[in-house]
Enzyme design. Structure first.
Site, mmCIF file in Angstrom:
data_model
loop_
_atom_site.group_PDB
_atom_site.id
_atom_site.type_symbol
_atom_site.label_atom_id
_atom_site.label_comp_id
_atom_site.label_asym_id
_atom_site.label_seq_id
_atom_site.Cartn_x
_atom_site.Cartn_y
_atom_site.Cartn_z
ATOM 1 N N SER A 137 0.856 -1.181 0.000
ATOM 2 C CA SER A 137 0.000 0.000 0.000
ATOM 3 C C SER A 137 0.889 1.226 0.000
ATOM 4 C CB SER A 137 -0.886 -0.001 1.254
ATOM 5 O OG SER A 137 -1.528 1.248 1.449
ATOM 6 N N TYR A 150 -2.408 -1.356 10.162
ATOM 7 C CA TYR A 150 -2.320 -1.325 8.706
ATOM 8 C C TYR A 150 -1.034 -0.640 8.259
ATOM 9 C CZ TYR A 150 -3.895 -0.890 3.852
ATOM 10 O OH TYR A 150 -3.993 -0.986 2.486
ATOM 11 N N LYS A 154 2.001 -2.787 6.492
ATOM 12 C CA LYS A 154 2.276 -2.480 5.084
ATOM 13 C C LYS A 154 3.718 -2.000 4.904
ATOM 14 C CE LYS A 154 -1.631 -3.740 3.325
ATOM 15 N NZ LYS A 154 -1.694 -4.897 2.402
#
Length: 265
Positions: A137, A150, A154
């Site tokens: 991401s 997250y 990532k």
């Protein structure tokens, strides 16, 4: 890599980016095994792609299910040439995020890539070629306001993809790392509402940072990058400028991100 007649495995392929990448691979002449936890959805997605696609339900973070997907590909189409580690989750928030959510984020967003590479890379080293695509991401290059697990996982996914490319690149293993910003999927816009305050903050951050792309557009960019054997896949090209600005003056970037966060709240 020219994907014509190549054999691929795509995880998280019942919908969203994974399904779009699988469809684009089939259109380009590849034979593809799709895998996802959602058994009925992944079977339907594969069936719509025709005889050059097959599906298997499974957890992309477990050794047993990774092996099952690879074996299905080998038995149905031949040795795997391309593995797209696309499955991911966006659950989580701030410091109050439960340990279970942290563990799940690391398991699916990072360790799934490690376990998949452990399964396919030895075969590629014997053959002298193979291609690993890691879906990370833009949060892995920048950060993710509103979601610590997250952002952290990532970053780790990008780090592992870099390590894989450096360690095995001279032996014929090619690696690409997909780092989009907003994509119109269930991860960004979950069913059943926008979630808690952290989820809403994360969604606002993503939707205001740049254009929200369709999964199909992202898949087109992925196939272009594979053809060019390009490591960093940026469907939002502006991410590269953001990343450069971050590295050029880290403290200024952090101050800017704090200002941006205040405007979102």
């Amino acid at each position: 890599m020219d994907v014509t007649d190549k054999v691929a495995v795509v995880t998280g392929a019942a919908g969203g980016i994974g399904a779009a990448i699988a469809a684009e691979l089939v259109r380009a002449g590849a034979r593809v095994v799709l895998t996802d936890l959602d058994a009925s959805a992944v079977q339907a997605t594969a069936a719509a792609l025709g005889d050059t696609a097959a599906a298997i339900a499974g957890d992309a973070s477990t050794d047993a299910d990774i092996d099952a997907a690879v074996r299905l590909a080998e038995d149905t189409f031949g040795p795997v040439d391309l593995y797209v580690a696309n499955a991911g989750i966006g659950s989580g928030g701030g410091l109050d995020t439960h340990e279970t959510l942290w563990d799940n984020a690391f398991d699916i967003n990072v360790k799934a890539h490690v376990r998949a590479a452990r399964r396919v890379v030895p075969d590629w080293l014997e053959r002298g070629e193979g291609y690993f695509v890691s879906t990370a991401s833009a949060a892995g290059l920048l950060t993710q306001i509103g979601n610590a697990p997250y952002s952290v996982t990532k970053h780790a996914a990008v780090g592992f993809a870099e390590w894989l490319a450096i360690t095995y690149g001279d032996a014929g293993v090619r690696v690409s790392c997909l780092c989009p910003m907003g994509v119109d999927t269930k991860l960004l816009r979950p069913q059943g509402g926008t979630g808690d305050a952290d989820q809403q903050l994360m969604q606002r951050a993503v939707e205001t940072a740049g254009e929200v792309l369709t999964p199909e557009r992202v898949a087109e960019v992925v196939l272009e990058a594979i053809a060019d054997e390009r490591f960093l896949i940026l469907p939002h090209p502006e991410v590269l400028d953001m990343y450069r600005n971050k590295g050029a003056d880290y403290d200024r970037w952090l101050r800017g991100m704090r200002r941006y966060q205040r405007t979102l709240r």
